[in-house]
Design a protein around this motif. Structure first.
Motif, PDB file in Angstrom:
ATOM      1  N   VAL A 237       2.080  -1.846  -0.231  1.00 58.56           N
ATOM      2  CA  VAL A 237       3.019  -2.753  -1.000  1.00 58.56           C
ATOM      3  C   VAL A 237       3.213  -3.443  -1.446  1.00 58.56           C
ATOM      4  O   VAL A 237       2.464  -4.842  -1.145  1.00 58.56           O
ATOM      5  N   LYS A 238       3.886  -3.979  -3.122  1.00 60.96           N
ATOM      6  CA  LYS A 238       3.562  -5.164  -3.176  1.00 60.96           C
ATOM      7  C   LYS A 238       4.631  -5.378  -4.592  1.00 60.96           C
ATOM      8  O   LYS A 238       5.834  -4.611  -4.975  1.00 60.96           O
ATOM      9  N   ARG A 239       5.363  -6.819  -3.010  1.00 63.08           N
ATOM     10  CA  ARG A 239       7.180  -7.180  -3.862  1.00 63.08           C
ATOM     11  C   ARG A 239       6.821  -8.064  -4.821  1.00 63.08           C
ATOM     12  O   ARG A 239       5.985  -8.576  -4.945  1.00 63.08           O
ATOM     13  N   SER A 240       7.709  -7.772  -6.503  1.00 61.57           N
ATOM     14  CA  SER A 240       7.685  -8.419  -7.615  1.00 61.57           C
ATOM     15  C   SER A 240       9.570  -9.115  -7.462  1.00 61.57           C
ATOM     16  O   SER A 240      10.222  -8.137  -7.725  1.00 61.57           O
ATOM     17  N   LYS A 241       9.519 -10.003  -8.361  1.00 61.10           N
ATOM     18  CA  LYS A 241      11.034 -10.403  -8.804  1.00 61.10           C
ATOM     19  C   LYS A 241      10.825  -9.920  -9.626  1.00 61.10           C
ATOM     20  O   LYS A 241      12.635  -9.921 -10.947  1.00 61.10           O
ATOM     21  N   ARG A 242       9.950 -10.130 -10.787  1.00 65.88           N
ATOM     22  CA  ARG A 242      10.445  -9.323 -11.375  1.00 65.88           C
ATOM     23  C   ARG A 242      10.669  -7.647 -12.313  1.00 65.88           C
ATOM     24  O   ARG A 242      10.754  -7.246 -12.530  1.00 65.88           O
ATOM     25  N   ALA A 243      10.195  -6.799 -10.870  1.00 62.11           N
ATOM     26  CA  ALA A 243      10.041  -5.734 -11.791  1.00 62.11           C
ATOM     27  C   ALA A 243      11.722  -4.964 -11.330  1.00 62.11           C
ATOM     28  O   ALA A 243      12.373  -5.510 -10.358  1.00 62.11           O
ATOM     29  N   ARG A 244      12.269  -3.751 -12.456  1.00 61.89           N
ATOM     30  CA  ARG A 244      13.388  -3.709 -12.097  1.00 61.89           C
ATOM     31  C   ARG A 244      13.389  -1.861 -11.303  1.00 61.89           C
ATOM     32  O   ARG A 244      15.176  -1.385 -11.590  1.00 61.89           O
ATOM     33  N   ARG A 245      12.048  -1.321 -11.313  1.00 62.81           N
ATOM     34  CA  ARG A 245      12.046  -0.116 -10.983  1.00 62.81           C
ATOM     35  C   ARG A 245      10.931   0.275 -10.011  1.00 62.81           C
ATOM     36  O   ARG A 245      10.274  -1.040 -10.166  1.00 62.81           O
ATOM     37  N   LEU A 246      11.182   0.762  -9.186  1.00 60.91           N
ATOM     38  CA  LEU A 246       9.624   1.321  -7.924  1.00 60.91           C
ATOM     39  C   LEU A 246       8.208   1.505  -9.479  1.00 60.91           C
ATOM     40  O   LEU A 246       8.917   2.362 -10.385  1.00 60.91           O
ATOM     41  N   ALA A 247       7.526   1.959  -8.370  1.00 56.28           N
ATOM     42  CA  ALA A 247       6.472   1.748  -9.841  1.00 56.28           C
ATOM     43  C   ALA A 247       5.096   1.941  -8.609  1.00 56.28           C
ATOM     44  O   ALA A 247       4.818   1.434  -7.591  1.00 56.28           O
ATOM     45  N   LEU A 248       3.982   2.974  -9.030  1.00 55.45           N
ATOM     46  CA  LEU A 248       2.658   3.171  -8.920  1.00 55.45           C
ATOM     47  C   LEU A 248       1.719   3.069  -9.142  1.00 55.45           C
ATOM     48  O   LEU A 248       1.927   3.628 -10.567  1.00 55.45           O
ATOM     49  N   ARG A 249       0.796   2.315  -8.889  1.00 51.43           N
ATOM     50  CA  ARG A 249      -0.098   1.553  -9.722  1.00 51.43           C
ATOM     51  C   ARG A 249      -1.401   1.836  -9.492  1.00 51.43           C
ATOM     52  O   ARG A 249      -1.711   0.938  -8.071  1.00 51.43           O
ATOM     53  N   LEU A 250      -2.630   2.305  -9.681  1.00 50.54           N
ATOM     54  CA  LEU A 250      -4.008   2.524  -9.462  1.00 50.54           C
ATOM     55  C   LEU A 250      -4.245   0.828  -9.766  1.00 50.54           C
ATOM     56  O   LEU A 250      -4.011  -0.165 -10.867  1.00 50.54           O
ATOM     57  N   ASP A 251      -5.326  -0.061  -9.228  1.00 47.97           N
ATOM     58  CA  ASP A 251      -5.299  -0.705  -8.863  1.00 47.97           C
ATOM     59  C   ASP A 251      -7.612  -0.488  -9.210  1.00 47.97           C
ATOM     60  O   ASP A 251      -7.515  -0.098  -8.207  1.00 47.97           O
ATOM     61  N   PRO A 252      -8.176  -0.308 -10.427  1.00 47.56           N
ATOM     62  CA  PRO A 252      -9.264   0.828 -10.646  1.00 47.56           C
ATOM     63  C   PRO A 252     -10.490  -0.356  -9.454  1.00 47.56           C
ATOM     64  O   PRO A 252     -11.403  -0.132  -8.955  1.00 47.56           O
ATOM     65  N   VAL A 253     -10.092  -1.758  -9.624  1.00 48.23           N
ATOM     66  CA  VAL A 253     -10.848  -2.938  -8.813  1.00 48.23           C
ATOM     67  C   VAL A 253     -10.959  -2.774  -7.130  1.00 48.23           C
ATOM     68  O   VAL A 253     -11.622  -2.721  -6.904  1.00 48.23           O
ATOM     69  N   GLU A 254      -9.683  -2.865  -7.183  1.00 50.28           N
ATOM     70  CA  GLU A 254      -9.170  -2.886  -5.240  1.00 50.28           C
ATOM     71  C   GLU A 254      -9.251  -1.293  -4.871  1.00 50.28           C
ATOM     72  O   GLU A 254      -9.102  -1.302  -3.579  1.00 50.28           O
ATOM     73  N   ARG A 255      -9.312  -0.202  -5.817  1.00 43.70           N
ATOM     74  CA  ARG A 255      -9.823   0.646  -5.107  1.00 43.70           C
ATOM     75  C   ARG A 255      -8.379   1.242  -4.226  1.00 43.70           C
ATOM     76  O   ARG A 255      -8.456   1.811  -3.720  1.00 43.70           O
ATOM     77  N   VAL A 256      -7.201   1.114  -5.152  1.00 45.43           N
ATOM     78  CA  VAL A 256      -5.845   0.419  -3.682  1.00 45.43           C
ATOM     79  C   VAL A 256      -4.543   0.963  -5.053  1.00 45.43           C
ATOM     80  O   VAL A 256      -4.678   1.346  -5.633  1.00 45.43           O
ATOM     81  N   ILE A 257      -3.844   2.302  -4.511  1.00 50.10           N
ATOM     82  CA  ILE A 257      -2.462   2.591  -5.149  1.00 50.10           C
ATOM     83  C   ILE A 257      -2.107   1.608  -4.653  1.00 50.10           C
ATOM     84  O   ILE A 257      -0.792   0.946  -3.291  1.00 50.10           O
TER      85      ILE A 257
END
Length: 224
Positions: free
Chosen positions: A8-28
């Protein structure tokens, strides 16, 4: 459970939910607007659980910087020869032809090896960028390398160019294409037909390099 598959990544700038791959850390990463209830976010993730699982399963096997690992560097290869000795007081790295000898007191010298490879990356990419800039009568002001996750390079109007240091693990034609791409932006800051024409002229093998980065670029994130 979906909670075990996403971060989980809380974001003050995000306006909607999103699932994003971090290819370096190998996590969603599950990006959640700041005030949204976490239960709503997890419900969203559960709706996309199949995509999450498939994406994680498709990640290429990581290539760790351990003794005996062979790495492609600017189209050549080097093998890591790591000696760990508790009696040593500092870590040293010396390259002999196709062998990088690492002597260290650290149990995992990955960070030091990355630092060494980043220096190699900056020097090599700077030379390539300078040579290509000369071909179009331009001058590169600075070249930097970063551990970017979504862009292989960038170029500003003042001639400052930045690259992902992980480019050094790609085949030479692919590295050359990315460098040509950024240098071409010194003339055209867009992606117009004129830009692509300059990019192709500056590339040693434009079609092969561009195709490789499109098909295999994400594989570069598995190193280290």
């Amino acid at each position: 459970m979906i909670e075990n598959l996403v971060t989980v990544k809380r974001s003050k700038r995000a306006r909607r939910l999103a699932l994003r791959l971090d290819p370096v850390e190998r996590v969603i990463n599950l990006v959640v607007p700041h005030k949204m209830p976490i239960e709503q976010a997890y419900f969203f993730a559960m709706e996309h659980e199949e995509w999450v699982r498939q994406t994680l399963e498709k990640l290429p096997t990581p290539i760790l910087f351990t003794h005996g690992t062979t790495l492609p560097i600017f189209g050549d290869t080097i093998t890591l020869d790591i000696t760990i000795d508790d009696n040593l007081k500092r870590t040293t790295l010396k390259q002999y032809d196709d062998v990088l000898k690492v002597k260290t007191y650290q149990g995992d010298p990955t960070t030091r090896i990355k630092t060494h490879l980043k220096k190699i990356a900056r020097a090599g990419l700077a030379d390539m960028a300078s040579d290509k800039a000369d071909q179009i009568n331009k001058a590169v002001s600075t070249v930097s390398v970063r551990d970017t996750k979504s862009r292989w390079g960038s170029c500003s109007q003042d001639g400052s160019i930045s690259f992902s240091w992980r480019l050094i693990f790609a085949p030479y034609a692919a590295i050359d294409y990315v460098v040509a791409h950024e240098v071409a932006h010194m003339i055209h800051m867009d992606h117009s037909k004129k830009f692509w024409k300059v990019c192709e002229q500056l590339s040693c093998d434009y079609k092969v390099g561009k195709a490789w980065m499109k098909a295999h670029g994400n594989e570069l994130m598995r190193y280290g």
